[in-house]
Design an enzyme around this catalytic site. Structure first.
Site, PDB file in Angstrom:
ATOM      1  N   LYS A  80       0.842  -1.341  -0.142  1.00  0.00           N
ATOM      2  CA  LYS A  80       0.064  -0.243   0.110  1.00  0.00           C
ATOM      3  C   LYS A  80       0.678   1.125   0.474  1.00  0.00           C
ATOM      4  CE  LYS A  80      -1.601   2.421   3.042  1.00  0.00           C
ATOM      5  NZ  LYS A  80      -2.019   3.297   4.129  1.00  0.00           N
ATOM      6  N   ASP A  87      -6.330   1.420   1.115  1.00  0.00           N
ATOM      7  CA  ASP A  87      -6.069   1.844   2.359  1.00  0.00           C
ATOM      8  C   ASP A  87      -8.055   0.973   2.477  1.00  0.00           C
ATOM      9  OD1 ASP A  87      -7.692   3.338   1.046  1.00  0.00           O
ATOM     10  OD2 ASP A  87      -7.016   4.944   1.933  1.00  0.00           O
TER      11      ASP A  87
END
Length: 275
Positions: free
Chosen positions: A213, A232
């Site tokens: 991420k 996210d």
């Protein structure tokens, strides 16, 4: 300096989760610290923004920073006319967002700091680290005092206990390690700007503390690989609740990161208010 553009909304950009040093200072007015400079921006009309900079600085720095040569209107119009109802609404709602061309090192450190923190906490940590390790400056136009983001050399030489005192937690080791990787040339951020997004993510993930991420966020917001699609907690909600985990970013090849920003902004500011 006044800029006229239908797809340039400073509030939406400031709240889009991609930058952490753009802050409200009055009605429709924001301050911004970037590239060791301070400017203020005011939304005069829906499609008109005033920036406290010279025409020379605008052409040298801010036109590129705000990605003003890219036609976001074309993307928005196509998404609004497309078959995806959620994206129709998201693109219309967040049509003023642009993917900023930010300093790669600042984004490297900022998104390492961002792990398991909300946006206000990230902003606070970045201001602390800038005040302690950056340079104190006074803007010649507004007289405002601001602090530059620290260099890789300064952070590479920082002590863990000093960073820990700034409430960075376990990220202190990652920050120092990432700064050292940049100084040694192990991580060449300029090279990562011109290589593919996939190569950039692979290189970034060799640095301790950078997972998928964070690497995708750095690739999108620091290296301007607009095909990156960071996921996210908010994006996980979009993908699961709206798309039953069947959304394919490759359907928007070459600009999936712009789509991601519209999705993120819409789910967070519309759905997130009541839920």
């Amino acid at each position: 300096m006044k800029i006229k553009n239908k797809n340039f909304d400073i509030k939406q950009i400031a709240e889009s989760g991609q930058c952490f040093r753009m802050n409200p200072i009055g009605p429709n007015r924001y301050s911004l610290v970037a590239f060791d400079r301070y400017i203020e921006l005011e939304q005069l009309e829906d499609d008109l923004i005033e920036i406290t900079c010279s025409e020379n600085d605008y052409n040298k720095i801010w036109k590129d920073y705000f990605d003003l040569d890219y036609d976001y209107g074309y993307i928005v119009d196509n998404l609004i006319k497309g078959p995806d109802e959620f994206l129709n609404k998201a693109a219309e709602y967040g049509r003023g967002i642009r993917i900023l061309r930010q300093d790669p090192f600042e984004m490297l450190i900022s998104f390492i700091i961002s792990q398991n923190k909300n946006i206000p906490s990230i902003k606070t940590c970045i201001e602390r680290i800038s005040q302690v390790y950056g340079k104190r400056c006074i803007d010649g136009t507004t007289g405002s005092i601001y602090y530059t983001f620290p260099s890789a050399k300064v952070l590479a030489e920082a002590k863990k206990e000093d960073l820990r005192a700034l409430k960075l937690g376990y990220r202190d080791e990652y920050i120092i390690g990432a700064a050292k990787a940049v100084i040694s040339g192990e991580l060449n951020l300029e090279d990562l700007k011109v290589c593919s997004h996939e190569e950039a993510v692979k290189s970034l993930k060799t640095v301790k503390g950078i997972g998928d991420k964070v690497a995708n966020c750095i690739s999108l917001f620091g290296l301007h690989h607009i095909e990156a699609f960071p996921v996210d907690v908010w994006m996980k909600r979009v993908l699961s609740e709206i798309y039953d985990n069947k959304f394919d970013p490759n359907s928007y090849q070459g600009y999936a990161g712009i789509v991601q920003q519209y999705m993120f902004y819409y789910i967070r500011h519309v759905y997130g208010v009541s839920n």
